[in-house]
Design an enzyme around this catalytic site. Sequence first.
Site, mmCIF file in Angstrom:
data_model
loop_
_atom_site.group_PDB
_atom_site.id
_atom_site.type_symbol
_atom_site.label_atom_id
_atom_site.label_comp_id
_atom_site.label_asym_id
_atom_site.label_seq_id
_atom_site.Cartn_x
_atom_site.Cartn_y
_atom_site.Cartn_z
ATOM 1 N N GLY A 120 -35.656 -0.027 -40.180
ATOM 2 C CA GLY A 120 -35.293 0.999 -39.212
ATOM 3 C C GLY A 120 -36.354 1.190 -38.155
ATOM 4 O O GLY A 120 -37.306 0.406 -38.055
ATOM 5 N N GLY A 122 -38.775 3.367 -37.845
ATOM 6 C CA GLY A 122 -40.130 3.579 -38.355
ATOM 7 C C GLY A 122 -40.798 2.269 -38.728
ATOM 8 O O GLY A 122 -41.969 2.035 -38.403
ATOM 9 N N ILE A 167 -28.044 1.679 -42.527
ATOM 10 C CA ILE A 167 -26.630 2.051 -42.584
ATOM 11 C C ILE A 167 -26.305 3.166 -41.597
ATOM 12 O O ILE A 167 -25.129 3.441 -41.335
ATOM 13 C CB ILE A 167 -26.213 2.477 -44.007
ATOM 14 C CG1 ILE A 167 -26.860 3.802 -44.407
ATOM 15 C CG2 ILE A 167 -26.521 1.390 -45.015
ATOM 16 C CD1 ILE A 167 -26.279 4.405 -45.672
ATOM 17 N N ASP A 168 -27.328 3.803 -41.017
ATOM 18 C CA ASP A 168 -27.094 4.964 -40.161
ATOM 19 C C ASP A 168 -26.644 4.611 -38.746
ATOM 20 O O ASP A 168 -26.096 5.453 -38.042
ATOM 21 C CB ASP A 168 -28.369 5.816 -40.061
ATOM 22 C CG ASP A 168 -28.806 6.361 -41.410
ATOM 23 O OD1 ASP A 168 -27.927 6.568 -42.267
ATOM 24 O OD2 ASP A 168 -30.012 6.571 -41.610
ATOM 25 N N GLU A 264 -24.716 15.163 -42.434
ATOM 26 C CA GLU A 264 -25.934 15.921 -42.732
ATOM 27 C C GLU A 264 -26.620 16.299 -41.423
ATOM 28 O O GLU A 264 -26.728 15.495 -40.511
ATOM 29 C CB GLU A 264 -26.884 15.072 -43.585
ATOM 30 C CG GLU A 264 -26.524 15.030 -45.047
ATOM 31 C CD GLU A 264 -27.615 14.379 -45.880
ATOM 32 O OE1 GLU A 264 -28.545 13.798 -45.291
ATOM 33 O OE2 GLU A 264 -27.526 14.438 -47.116
ATOM 34 N N ARG A 292 -11.644 20.930 -51.983
ATOM 35 C CA ARG A 292 -12.665 20.253 -52.789
ATOM 36 C C ARG A 292 -13.713 19.643 -51.866
ATOM 37 O O ARG A 292 -13.383 19.087 -50.819
ATOM 38 C CB ARG A 292 -12.034 19.143 -53.635
ATOM 39 C CG ARG A 292 -10.888 19.621 -54.507
ATOM 40 C CD ARG A 292 -11.328 20.644 -55.549
ATOM 41 N NE ARG A 292 -10.201 21.286 -56.193
ATOM 42 C CZ ARG A 292 -9.571 20.785 -57.252
ATOM 43 N NH1 ARG A 292 -9.963 19.632 -57.753
ATOM 44 N NH2 ARG A 292 -8.581 21.451 -57.789
ATOM 45 N N VAL A 526 -3.943 -11.851 -37.746
ATOM 46 C CA VAL A 526 -5.057 -12.317 -38.576
ATOM 47 C C VAL A 526 -5.656 -13.606 -38.023
ATOM 48 O O VAL A 526 -6.824 -13.916 -38.287
ATOM 49 C CB VAL A 526 -4.619 -12.527 -40.046
ATOM 50 C CG1 VAL A 526 -4.071 -11.244 -40.636
ATOM 51 C CG2 VAL A 526 -3.615 -13.658 -40.187
ATOM 52 N N ASN A 528 -6.460 -14.403 -34.977
ATOM 53 C CA ASN A 528 -7.395 -14.199 -33.865
ATOM 54 C C ASN A 528 -7.270 -15.316 -32.825
ATOM 55 O O ASN A 528 -8.254 -15.906 -32.394
ATOM 56 C CB ASN A 528 -8.836 -14.127 -34.375
ATOM 57 C CG ASN A 528 -9.784 -13.509 -33.350
ATOM 58 O OD1 ASN A 528 -9.404 -12.604 -32.611
ATOM 59 N ND2 ASN A 528 -11.008 -13.993 -33.296
ATOM 60 N N ARG A 652 -11.999 -27.632 -57.955
ATOM 61 C CA ARG A 652 -10.884 -26.714 -58.115
ATOM 62 C C ARG A 652 -10.374 -26.383 -56.706
ATOM 63 O O ARG A 652 -11.146 -26.393 -55.746
ATOM 64 C CB ARG A 652 -11.312 -25.432 -58.818
ATOM 65 C CG ARG A 652 -11.814 -25.630 -60.230
ATOM 66 C CD ARG A 652 -10.691 -26.000 -61.189
ATOM 67 N NE ARG A 652 -11.145 -26.052 -62.566
ATOM 68 C CZ ARG A 652 -11.687 -27.107 -63.149
ATOM 69 N NH1 ARG A 652 -11.848 -28.230 -62.443
ATOM 70 N NH2 ARG A 652 -12.069 -27.072 -64.413
#
Length: 775
Positions: A120, A122, A167-168, A264, A292, A526, A528, A652
């Site tokens: 990140g 920092g 992830i932010d 947050e 909830r 799909v 593209n 396979r």
Amino acid sequence: MANISTAGVDPTKMGVGRAIAVLTSGGDAQGMNAAVRATVRVGLYTGAKVFFVHEGYQGLVDGGDHIRPATWESVSMMLQLGGTVIGSARCKDFQTREGRLKAASNLVKLGVTNLCVIGGDGSLTGANIFRTEWSDLLKDLISKGKITKEEAKTSSHLNIVGMVGSIDNDFCGTDMTIGTDSALHRIIEVVDSITTTAQRSQIFCSVILLWHFYLALVTALACGADWVFIPEMPPDDGWEDHLCRRLTETRKAGSRLNVIIVAEGAINKAGKPITCDQLKDLVTKRLGYDTRATILGHVQRGGTPSAFDRVLGSRMGVEAVMALLEATPETPACVVSLSGNQAVRLPLMECVQVTKDVTVAMNEGRFDDAVKLRGRSFENNWNTYKLLAHVRPPETKSNINVAILNVGAPCAGMNAAVRAAVRIGIIQGHNMLAVHDGFEGLALEKPITWNIVGEWTGKGGSELGTKRVLPGKYMEEISLNIAKYNIHALVIIGGFEAFSGALEMVQGRGKYEELCIPMVIIPATVSNNLPGSDFSIGADTALNTITSTCDRIKQSAAGTKRRVFIIETMGGYCGYLATMAGLSAGADAAYIYEEKFGIRDLERNVEHLTEKMKTTVKRGLILRNENCSSNYTTDFIFNLYSEEGKGVFDCRKNVLGHMQQGGTPTPFDRNFATKMGAKAVLWLTEKLKESTGILFVNSACVLGMRKRGLVLQPLAELKEETDFEHRIPKNQWWLKLRPIMKILAKYKISLDTSEHTLMEHVISKKPPVHMTLTK
């Protein structure tokens, strides 16, 4: 993707005599391993020595066993792993000069003068401080007898390149950081699960707390949330009444579930926190809803990386190595970023400064400035959300009728595009009309309303129904129905049939003046394979399906040595899915129509796998696009590999089939489709307002992502760019990624280094135009 070097330089010799160290720092993020893998393998490809730094900056300070040589095999089987295999740690020692002195000594002793940092803001700021002090650190080390003058001379300057792993998605200068898309996958899985449990109750409200503003905003778009609270945009005073009124209105309209997303740090205009529990109490006490609260903690950071993050990490890793090897003592520390669909280099400290400016703007209450500083991706998402979530349909109608239809094969994300188009149209005062079953169904039955599309965002397939039938033989009936229902504009969402059908309707304008209405084609397939757009709605969902299936198939051989899997993907003649799945799943080869291959190529691939089986990596993965060759079929390739691999490996095969078209849309497809649907109707509205008559000469366009933004392009122009026989564009951007896939699979091929990416600037540059109409 820019593969950078001076023209004429042999890319396999660029790193000879050089050493690169790679580390991950700060919080871990899915996709970091893909970036590490690409950095190591491309570094080795260029002839450089590459070192792992384990446990981030702490490992850099401690040295010894924490800094180890990286090999080709040591990064195998990393792609599908979350977190970071080489470890990450918060390091107080590196924040001190004494700690950085130890780190410098460790690097000099190993001859490392190129440092790749994945983390990140920092972590990247720390790297820049390290680089700035480098000369003084070397002087101190010489004076203390820790290194010799000769060692200092060979390590006279340190090159720094950063990749943002977080992830932010809170680092200014890049549209997406590594890990964000995967975090959204985890979040949407939870939100979808909550949606299904809401079916048990007529009165249910879910308040979901997420870590960060970007995750909260995109989740709100992707799940059609009733409200989102983010720090950058506090709600107006009296928001409590507004929120309760909105929830009541949606409930009266038949909604069984209300979703409120909270980031947050969310605050009101006075700077006081808005919390999950506060919202739960508000809804429960005022409305009496069964409410909830769900707090998503580290589940947002966990799990396997998405296909997007694997490809992003791989692309950024390649770019980072090239940037390091090109750097000079005068080159500022840079960060490799994503702008739209382009890899760019930006001065690291400019990005850090803008990121800090966001915090300053928020502290000073300049929230509009904070949104702009976050960048165009965030601003576009916020503007789209505001349009869809908080505007009541106007009492005054526009008297404009807009029809929406799906054409071609169904794909995930079509419904999200329809929902956005319908709601934006209603907000504009238009009457929105549903066309069922494509061009064949252009006999309209009823309007489509705000509430009908309410829960469509997360649904796969096509709720409107879709067919591949082209409009040619129905042209007279279509023109009569357009007149009958007084249709003023068309939104056509679909694949190549949507493009071809719209062209037929444009050609029919000379005979039927009713067809002289503006039309927008939104690519949704799909495969593209539409001209005019780098991405189509649905392709990301299909790619993730293929990638996760490849992971499972490879894992099935965990206890079996020396096995090769041959997997057939969809895509028609377009090799996008096979190529990108090859990148994200770590394939050894991907056969596609666009890149011709013969028996000698197949022979080389078998020999390559035979050599691979002599290493510690004893599994192989071969992808084949369904129409790559009429003679080299999946069965032929399977039989060939089985015969030639006898005694070395067994084979396979799997034909993935229509599972690639199914499933719920990914966050990327939901978000992309939502923005595309909204932009399409806004452009049609603009065209209709400009209109002075019925004839529109160039008003049939494809809306697509081109490099850095959404662009509207007339069908007439795109017709010249299209191979109609094979239903693909003549030029496809992702073909430039194929050499990277091969290099990462250890093929000795030449990487084109003639294309050049210059260092750009964040602070002084003007924002690009995001939507233009090419004439």
